[in-house]
Design a protein around this motif. Structure first.
Motif, short mmCIF file in Angstrom:
data_model
loop_
_atom_site.label_atom_id
_atom_site.label_comp_id
_atom_site.label_asym_id
_atom_site.label_seq_id
_atom_site.Cartn_x
_atom_site.Cartn_y
_atom_site.Cartn_z
N ILE A 197 -5.93 -4.44 -0.63
CA ILE A 197 -4.92 -2.54 -0.12
C ILE A 197 -6.14 -1.68 0.05
CG2 ILE A 197 -4.52 -0.42 -2.21
CD1 ILE A 197 -2.83 -2.84 -3.33
N THR A 248 -6.70 -2.15 3.96
CA THR A 248 -5.56 -0.88 4.18
C THR A 248 -5.54 0.14 4.53
OG1 THR A 248 -4.56 -3.22 4.07
CG2 THR A 248 -3.21 -1.14 4.66
N VAL A 249 -6.26 0.66 3.39
CA VAL A 249 -6.59 1.87 3.18
C VAL A 249 -7.73 2.67 4.25
CG1 VAL A 249 -6.88 3.64 1.83
CG2 VAL A 249 -5.09 2.62 0.75
N THR A 255 0.73 -1.39 0.11
CA THR A 255 0.03 0.33 0.47
C THR A 255 0.71 1.11 0.02
OG1 THR A 255 -1.67 -0.76 1.47
CG2 THR A 255 -1.84 0.77 1.14
#
Length: 168
Positions: free
Chosen positions: A52, A55-56, A6
């Protein structure tokens, strides 16, 4: 081959509460990351893109949608991580007018509508007056450097960079 992390893909801009794609150099809504990463520019598999995006979504202080955010119309120095463009036109009719665009037609329309320069009260100006009108309008604009946070939708306007980098 392992998918990119990321942090390899995105730069965090906490002062604007957005994330920026390192490759594309523009802000991306966290809710649109899967679509963005599946695009041919990245070609990241769906499961990796979903991870991803998850995660963000755990990063604190970043908005999921840009509604309600206030972005600057001008900055002194370029915003880190965003692409810098040199083909902008800025309105100079008023000192505090922050209008920036890329096309001569857009700046002429802005000058006519917002500053009432070149409007004929009886409609279109006569053909013989157009060169004079265009010369007057040309004195009311200048070439500038600019950036954009988002490429479309909310926040997609141009940000005037008052002191562009030296290498431009």
């Amino acid at each position: 081959m392992a998918p990119p992390t990321t942090e390899q893909l995105f730069l965090q801009l906490p002062e604007y509460r957005v994330i920026v794609g390192r490759k594309c150099q523009h802000a991306i809504q966290p809710t649109k990351i899967v679509t963005h990463l599946r695009h041919p520019n990245h070609r990241i598999p769906t499961l990796d893109a979903q991870y991803i995006q998850y995660t963000v979504s755990t990063w604190q202080g970043f908005v999921q949608e840009p509604q309600g955010l206030i972005f600057p119309h001008s900055v002194i120095y370029p915003i880190p991580g965003l692409a810098v463009y040199t083909d902008g036109l800025s309105c100079t009719v008023l000192e505090n007018c922050d209008y920036v665009c890329r096309s001569i037609d857009s700046i002429r329309k802005h000058i006519k509508v917002e500053h009432n320069l070149g409007l004929n009260p009886h409609g279109r100006p006569p053909q013989c007056e157009l060169p004079i009108l265009h010369e007057l309008q040309a004195e009311c604009m200048q070439r500038v450097t600019y950036q954009r946070l988002f490429l479309s939708r909310k926040g997609s306007y141009y940000i005037y960079v008052r002191q562009p980098p030296d290498n431009q």
